[in-house]
Design a protein around this motif. Structure first.
Motif, PDB file in Angstrom:
ATOM      1  N   LEU A 193      53.921  46.446  33.998  1.00 52.83           N
ATOM      2  CA  LEU A 193      53.800  45.678  32.771  1.00 52.83           C
ATOM      3  C   LEU A 193      53.268  46.563  31.654  1.00 52.83           C
ATOM      4  CD1 LEU A 193      52.197  42.364  34.095  1.00 52.83           C
ATOM      5  CD2 LEU A 193      54.607  43.026  34.028  1.00 52.83           C
ATOM      6  N   SER A 194      53.768  46.331  30.466  1.00 55.90           N
ATOM      7  CA  SER A 194      53.285  47.051  29.295  1.00 55.90           C
ATOM      8  C   SER A 194      52.820  46.059  28.238  1.00 55.90           C
ATOM      9  CB  SER A 194      54.385  47.935  28.709  1.00 55.90           C
ATOM     10  OG  SER A 194      54.732  48.966  29.599  1.00 55.90           O
ATOM     11  N   CYS A 195      51.863  46.488  27.458  1.00 55.60           N
ATOM     12  CA  CYS A 195      51.351  45.679  26.352  1.00 55.60           C
ATOM     13  C   CYS A 195      51.303  46.579  25.123  1.00 55.60           C
ATOM     14  CB  CYS A 195      49.968  45.152  26.695  1.00 55.60           C
ATOM     15  SG  CYS A 195      49.121  44.307  25.342  1.00 55.60           S
ATOM     16  N   ALA A 196      52.084  46.228  24.138  1.00 56.48           N
ATOM     17  CA  ALA A 196      52.134  47.004  22.899  1.00 56.48           C
ATOM     18  C   ALA A 196      51.384  46.268  21.816  1.00 56.48           C
ATOM     19  CB  ALA A 196      53.581  47.224  22.491  1.00 56.48           C
ATOM     20  N   ALA A 197      50.497  46.981  21.147  1.00 56.65           N
ATOM     21  CA  ALA A 197      49.711  46.399  20.069  1.00 56.65           C
ATOM     22  C   ALA A 197      50.299  46.785  18.731  1.00 56.65           C
ATOM     23  CB  ALA A 197      48.267  46.869  20.166  1.00 56.65           C
ATOM     24  N   SER A 198      50.251  45.868  17.808  1.00 58.02           N
ATOM     25  CA  SER A 198      50.724  46.151  16.457  1.00 58.02           C
ATOM     26  C   SER A 198      49.863  45.407  15.461  1.00 58.02           C
ATOM     27  CB  SER A 198      52.187  45.737  16.300  1.00 58.02           C
ATOM     28  OG  SER A 198      52.326  44.339  16.489  1.00 58.02           O
ATOM     29  N   GLY A 199      49.897  45.861  14.239  1.00 60.33           N
ATOM     30  CA  GLY A 199      49.139  45.192  13.199  1.00 60.33           C
ATOM     31  C   GLY A 199      47.722  45.684  13.057  1.00 60.33           C
ATOM     32  N   ARG A 200      47.170  46.223  14.127  1.00 60.16           N
ATOM     33  CA  ARG A 200      45.842  46.805  14.101  1.00 60.16           C
ATOM     34  C   ARG A 200      45.751  47.764  15.266  1.00 60.16           C
ATOM     35  NH1 ARG A 200      41.226  43.621  14.014  1.00 60.16           N
ATOM     36  NH2 ARG A 200      42.343  41.905  13.012  1.00 60.16           N
ATOM     37  N   THR A 201      44.772  48.641  15.225  1.00 56.46           N
ATOM     38  CA  THR A 201      44.569  49.536  16.347  1.00 56.46           C
ATOM     39  C   THR A 201      43.523  48.943  17.288  1.00 56.46           C
ATOM     40  OG1 THR A 201      43.926  51.752  17.045  1.00 56.46           O
ATOM     41  CG2 THR A 201      42.863  50.866  15.061  1.00 56.46           C
ATOM     42  N   PHE A 202      43.832  48.996  18.566  1.00 54.50           N
ATOM     43  CA  PHE A 202      42.917  48.467  19.575  1.00 54.50           C
ATOM     44  C   PHE A 202      42.245  49.594  20.358  1.00 54.50           C
ATOM     45  CE2 PHE A 202      43.581  43.972  19.277  1.00 54.50           C
ATOM     46  CZ  PHE A 202      44.847  43.833  18.722  1.00 54.50           C
ATOM     47  N   SER A 203      42.253  50.794  19.801  1.00 53.73           N
ATOM     48  CA  SER A 203      41.734  51.940  20.529  1.00 53.73           C
ATOM     49  C   SER A 203      40.246  51.838  20.837  1.00 53.73           C
ATOM     50  CB  SER A 203      42.016  53.233  19.761  1.00 53.73           C
ATOM     51  OG  SER A 203      41.425  53.180  18.474  1.00 53.73           O
ATOM     52  N   SER A 204      39.506  51.032  20.093  1.00 51.82           N
ATOM     53  CA  SER A 204      38.074  50.886  20.346  1.00 51.82           C
ATOM     54  C   SER A 204      37.746  49.615  21.126  1.00 51.82           C
ATOM     55  CB  SER A 204      37.301  50.885  19.031  1.00 51.82           C
ATOM     56  OG  SER A 204      37.674  49.760  18.249  1.00 51.82           O
ATOM     57  N   TYR A 205      38.770  48.885  21.537  1.00 58.21           N
ATOM     58  CA  TYR A 205      38.586  47.613  22.224  1.00 58.21           C
ATOM     59  C   TYR A 205      38.676  47.785  23.739  1.00 58.21           C
ATOM     60  CZ  TYR A 205      39.369  44.986  17.854  1.00 58.21           C
ATOM     61  OH  TYR A 205      39.282  44.458  16.596  1.00 58.21           O
ATOM     62  N   VAL A 206      37.945  46.959  24.441  1.00 53.78           N
ATOM     63  CA  VAL A 206      38.214  46.759  25.858  1.00 53.78           C
ATOM     64  C   VAL A 206      39.536  46.001  25.955  1.00 53.78           C
ATOM     65  CG1 VAL A 206      37.519  45.440  27.884  1.00 53.78           C
ATOM     66  CG2 VAL A 206      35.830  46.782  26.627  1.00 53.78           C
ATOM     67  N   MET A 207      40.395  46.427  26.882  1.00 51.43           N
ATOM     68  CA  MET A 207      41.661  45.745  27.102  1.00 51.43           C
ATOM     69  C   MET A 207      41.686  45.172  28.514  1.00 51.43           C
ATOM     70  SD  MET A 207      43.159  46.111  24.221  1.00 51.43           S
ATOM     71  CE  MET A 207      44.808  45.501  24.623  1.00 51.43           C
ATOM     72  N   GLY A 208      42.283  44.006  28.633  1.00 51.37           N
ATOM     73  CA  GLY A 208      42.320  43.363  29.934  1.00 51.37           C
ATOM     74  C   GLY A 208      43.657  42.713  30.210  1.00 51.37           C
ATOM     75  N   TRP A 209      43.867  42.447  31.476  1.00 54.94           N
ATOM     76  CA  TRP A 209      45.025  41.666  31.924  1.00 54.94           C
ATOM     77  C   TRP A 209      44.504  40.434  32.665  1.00 54.94           C
ATOM     78  CZ3 TRP A 209      50.089  42.437  30.775  1.00 54.94           C
ATOM     79  CH2 TRP A 209      50.461  43.689  30.272  1.00 54.94           C
ATOM     80  N   PHE A 210      45.101  39.313  32.365  1.00 55.51           N
ATOM     81  CA  PHE A 210      44.817  38.057  33.033  1.00 55.51           C
ATOM     82  C   PHE A 210      46.135  37.480  33.521  1.00 55.51           C
ATOM     83  CE2 PHE A 210      40.359  36.961  31.973  1.00 55.51           C
ATOM     84  CZ  PHE A 210      40.075  38.009  31.114  1.00 55.51           C
ATOM     85  N   ARG A 211      46.043  36.502  34.409  1.00 62.17           N
ATOM     86  CA  ARG A 211      47.256  35.826  34.854  1.00 62.17           C
ATOM     87  C   ARG A 211      46.965  34.343  35.066  1.00 62.17           C
ATOM     88  NH1 ARG A 211      47.807  38.544  40.920  1.00 62.17           N
ATOM     89  NH2 ARG A 211      46.067  37.428  41.906  1.00 62.17           N
ATOM     90  N   GLN A 212      48.026  33.565  34.961  1.00 59.88           N
ATOM     91  CA  GLN A 212      47.887  32.126  35.146  1.00 59.88           C
ATOM     92  C   GLN A 212      49.102  31.598  35.902  1.00 59.88           C
ATOM     93  OE1 GLN A 212      47.178  29.868  31.557  1.00 59.88           O
ATOM     94  NE2 GLN A 212      46.269  28.187  32.728  1.00 59.88           N
TER      95      GLN A 212
END
Length: 122
Positions: free
Chosen positions: A18-37
């Motif tokens: 799975l890939s997650c592409a960010a746009s509109g802002r940079t998330f380089s300083s953020y914690v990133m996570g994956w969840f599922r439902q």
């Protein structure tokens, strides 16, 4: 601002990335996570990664099978999933958290993607 891709139908024992592409802002300083439902179930934590990729954390149900990684230059986060099981079937969501703590609760995350379906057949 977060767009997931890579979901699909796979047989048990197979793999997906799975890939997650960010746009509109940079998330380089953020914690990133994956969840599922899964249908009829609450959203659950899968994996998280620190802003620089130096620290990762996994749910016990996926540890040893899933690997989270990030490329800040490309503003992307990936989830490599191996040895998939039918119980991994769910909609998978990418999320971003402005804090520096690797959170495992969905309410700790500030931004969410729309999700991508993963279906594992037995």
């Amino acid at each position: 601002q977060l767009v997931e891709s890579g979901g699909g139908l796979v047989q048990a024992g197979g793999s997906l990335r799975l890939s997650c592409a960010a746009s509109g802002r940079t998330f380089s300083s953020y914690v990133m996570g994956w969840f599922r439902q899964a249908p009829g179930k609450e959203r659950e934590f899968v994996a998280a990664i620190s802003w620089n990729g130096g620290t990762t954390y996994y749910a016990s149900s996926v540890k040893g099978r899933f690997t989270i990684s990030r490329d800040n230059a490309k503003n992307t986060v990936c989830l490599q999933m191996l040895s998939l099981k039918p119980e991994d079937t769910a909609v998978y969501y990418c999320a971003a958290d402005r804090s520096v703590v690797l959170g495992t609760d969905y309410y700790e995350y500030d931004y969410w993607g729309q999700g991508t379906q993963v279906t594992v057949s037995s």
